[in-house]
Design an enzyme around this catalytic site. Structure first.
Site, PDB file in Angstrom:
ATOM      1  CG  ASN A  61     -10.848  21.191  68.771  1.00 43.02           C
ATOM      2  OD1 ASN A  61     -11.108  22.116  68.003  1.00 43.02           O
ATOM      3  ND2 ASN A  61     -10.329  20.034  68.343  1.00 43.02           N
ATOM      4  CE  LYS A 118     -21.895  16.471  85.734  1.00 41.63           C
ATOM      5  NZ  LYS A 118     -22.884  15.393  85.603  1.00 41.63           N
ATOM      6  CB  ILE A 129      -9.032  23.269  64.882  1.00 41.75           C
ATOM      7  CG1 ILE A 129      -9.392  23.872  63.513  1.00 41.75           C
ATOM      8  CG2 ILE A 129      -9.173  24.305  65.989  1.00 41.75           C
ATOM      9  CD1 ILE A 129     -10.858  24.277  63.353  1.00 41.75           C
ATOM     10  CE1 TYR A 151     -19.731  20.487  62.712  1.00 39.58           C
ATOM     11  CE2 TYR A 151     -20.430  22.440  61.515  1.00 39.58           C
ATOM     12  CZ  TYR A 151     -19.474  21.769  62.250  1.00 39.58           C
ATOM     13  OH  TYR A 151     -18.279  22.375  62.529  1.00 39.58           O
ATOM     14  CE  LYS A 207     -19.371  22.187  65.845  1.00 39.35           C
ATOM     15  NZ  LYS A 207     -18.365  21.907  66.877  1.00 39.35           N
TER      16      LYS A 207
HETATM   17  P1  NAP Z   1     -11.074  17.299  62.542  1.00 40.91           P
HETATM   18  O1  NAP Z   1      -9.890  17.567  61.678  1.00 40.91           O
HETATM   19  O2  NAP Z   1     -12.098  16.307  62.079  1.00 40.91           O
HETATM   20  O3  NAP Z   1     -10.536  16.907  64.015  1.00 40.91           O
HETATM   21  C1  NAP Z   1     -11.436  16.594  65.044  1.00 40.91           C
HETATM   22  C2  NAP Z   1     -10.782  15.561  65.952  1.00 40.91           C
HETATM   23  O4  NAP Z   1     -11.734  15.194  66.987  1.00 40.91           O
HETATM   24  C3  NAP Z   1     -10.444  14.269  65.206  1.00 40.91           C
HETATM   25  O5  NAP Z   1      -9.174  13.769  65.573  1.00 40.91           O
HETATM   26  C4  NAP Z   1     -11.571  13.344  65.635  1.00 40.91           C
HETATM   27  O6  NAP Z   1     -11.260  11.967  65.504  1.00 40.91           O
HETATM   28  C5  NAP Z   1     -11.733  13.767  67.086  1.00 40.91           C
HETATM   29  N1  NAP Z   1     -12.957  13.228  67.678  1.00 40.91           N
HETATM   30  C6  NAP Z   1     -14.102  12.837  67.055  1.00 40.91           C
HETATM   31  N2  NAP Z   1     -14.969  12.308  67.917  1.00 40.91           N
HETATM   32  C7  NAP Z   1     -14.376  12.346  69.148  1.00 40.91           C
HETATM   33  C8  NAP Z   1     -14.777  11.912  70.433  1.00 40.91           C
HETATM   34  N3  NAP Z   1     -15.981  11.317  70.617  1.00 40.91           N
HETATM   35  N4  NAP Z   1     -13.931  12.077  71.470  1.00 40.91           N
HETATM   36  C9  NAP Z   1     -12.703  12.656  71.297  1.00 40.91           C
HETATM   37  N5  NAP Z   1     -12.271  13.077  70.082  1.00 40.91           N
HETATM   38  C10 NAP Z   1     -13.102  12.930  69.011  1.00 40.91           C
HETATM   39  O7  NAP Z   1     -11.890  18.657  62.808  1.00 40.91           O
HETATM   40  P2  NAP Z   1     -11.379  20.189  62.825  1.00 40.91           P
HETATM   41  O8  NAP Z   1     -11.650  20.770  61.495  1.00 40.91           O
HETATM   42  O9  NAP Z   1     -10.022  20.277  63.407  1.00 40.91           O
HETATM   43  O10 NAP Z   1     -12.470  20.829  63.814  1.00 40.91           O
HETATM   44  C11 NAP Z   1     -12.245  20.998  65.210  1.00 40.91           C
HETATM   45  C12 NAP Z   1     -13.498  21.646  65.814  1.00 40.91           C
HETATM   46  O11 NAP Z   1     -13.754  22.897  65.141  1.00 40.91           O
HETATM   47  C13 NAP Z   1     -14.757  20.799  65.626  1.00 40.91           C
HETATM   48  O12 NAP Z   1     -15.595  20.913  66.756  1.00 40.91           O
HETATM   49  C14 NAP Z   1     -15.421  21.427  64.419  1.00 40.91           C
HETATM   50  O13 NAP Z   1     -16.811  21.190  64.382  1.00 40.91           O
HETATM   51  C15 NAP Z   1     -15.084  22.895  64.605  1.00 40.91           C
HETATM   52  N6  NAP Z   1     -15.116  23.658  63.352  1.00 40.91           N
HETATM   53  C16 NAP Z   1     -14.298  23.361  62.307  1.00 40.91           C
HETATM   54  C17 NAP Z   1     -14.388  24.108  61.123  1.00 40.91           C
HETATM   55  C18 NAP Z   1     -13.522  23.843  59.922  1.00 40.91           C
HETATM   56  O14 NAP Z   1     -13.697  24.525  58.897  1.00 40.91           O
HETATM   57  N7  NAP Z   1     -12.582  22.920  59.951  1.00 40.91           N
HETATM   58  C19 NAP Z   1     -15.321  25.149  61.021  1.00 40.91           C
HETATM   59  C20 NAP Z   1     -16.141  25.408  62.116  1.00 40.91           C
HETATM   60  C21 NAP Z   1     -16.034  24.678  63.285  1.00 40.91           C
HETATM   61  P3  NAP Z   1     -11.704  11.231  64.072  1.00 40.91           P
HETATM   62  O15 NAP Z   1     -11.122  12.062  62.971  1.00 40.91           O
HETATM   63  O16 NAP Z   1     -11.109   9.880  64.166  1.00 40.91           O
HETATM   64  O17 NAP Z   1     -13.209  11.287  64.073  1.00 40.91           O
END
Ligand code: NAP
Length: 263
Positions: free
Chosen positions: A95, A128, A18, A160, A164
């Site tokens: 994000n 912040k 995302i 989780y 959220k």
């Molecule tokens: P994703 O594919 O796992 O991408 C998240 C990115 O954030 C990854 O590159 C991850 O690195 C990075 N990250 C993890 N820990 C971090 C840190 N401490 N500092 C900086 N970057 C960090 O997740 P996504 O599906 O795109 O989701 C993006 C956001 O939307 C998240 O907050 C997720 O909870 C929320 N969300 C997603 C969904 C869904 O269905 N996909 C649904 C609801 C909400 P690593 O991969 O190396 O850990």
């Protein structure tokens, strides 16, 4: 050359999924971009910067700022670097997030702390330090990542889901506090979006979704749309929330889930 930039946006967790889609969309919209992910994912950010340059013929400026959003100094320096290199901070998209799947009775303190550290502390720190830069300019957009799991309790996702829900509380509180400075604070609350995070959920070894075709099957059958969403769907919502015309929307965690129903 006269700059046609709409301003500067910083996106955390932009290496994939995302966050990457949001970066590409905000570049399309005319923003210069600070691109963040953990240092181990620096190559993904560099590739994203190359992709943006390729698409926009060098018109959009990017700056790669690897940092761990759970570490206060990292976030502070990340923000200062973006302001210095790109000339300001107009849009903050907090994000980055992680997920852990386990029954409540088997959730370790280590997993609980890891999820809360990235999803809650990381979001708090981004809000912040972004607000510190935006308040003197009386202008800004702060956008966080909640979830469908931040609106309804979700089995096997207690840490989780709690994290959220916390993002929603933080978002509402910050919106009330920062409104008088011309800053809006909102979050997106996605349902099932096709990314690596969802793949992790789909293959998790929990009985919850086994009779429903796994997590993908369950989300599809419970969405009014009958489909999973795409990262670009979230990016288009963020594009609107970041725009000038979204000035009257604040304190909201906006569901974007294809009409999920659990009846
Ligand atoms: P994703 O594919 O796992 O991408 C998240 C990115 O954030 C990854 O590159 C991850 O690195 C990075 N990250 C993890 N820990 C971090 C840190 N401490 N500092 C900086 N970057 C960090 O997740 P996504 O599906 O795109 O989701 C993006 C956001 O939307 C998240 O907050 C997720 O909870 C929320 N969300 C997603 C969904 C869904 O269905 N996909 C649904 C609801 C909400 P690593 O991969 O190396 O850990």
């Amino acid at each position: 050359m006269i700059s046609n930039s709409k301003g500067v946006a910083l996106i955390t967790g932009a290496g994939q999924g995302i966050g990457r889609s949001i970066a590409l969309r905000l570049a399309e919209d005319g923003f210069d971009l600070g691109l963040n992910d953990i240092p181990a994912n620096k190559d993904k950010l560099s590739q994203l910067a190359v992709d943006i340059a390729g698409k926009h013929g060098g018109q959009r400026r990017t700056h790669v700022v690897p940092a761990d959003v759970t570490v206060e100094d990292d976030v502070k320096i990340m923000m200062e670097t973006v302001v210095k290199e790109l000339g300001g901070l107009d849009v903050m998209v907090a994000n980055a997030g992680i997920i852990r799947t386990a029954p409540l009775t088997e959730t370790s303190v280590a997993d609980w702390d890891a999820v809360l550290a990235v999803n809650v502390r990381g979001t708090f720190l981004c809000y912040k330090y972004a607000a510190q830069h935006m308040i003197p300019r009386r202008k800004g957009r702060i956008i966080g990542a909640s979830s469908l799991a931040g609106k309804i309790g979700t089995p096997y996702l207690s840490a989780y889901s709690a994290s959220k829900f916390a993002v929603r509380g933080l978002t509402q509180s910050a919106a009330v506090e920062l409104g008088r400075f011309g800053i809006t604070v909102n979050a997106y609350a996605p349902g099932g979006i096709q990314t690596d995070m969802l793949a992790e959920l789909h293959t998790a070894d929990v009985e919850w979704t086994k009779n429903e075709g796994g997590f993908y099957g369950m989300m599809e059958s419970r969405a009014a749309s009958g489909t999973l969403g795409k990262a670009d769907d979230i990016a288009s919502l963020v594009s609107y929330l970041a725009s000038e015309e979204a000035h009257f929307i604040t304190g909201q965690s906006i569901s974007i889930d294809g009409g999920i129903h659990f009846d």
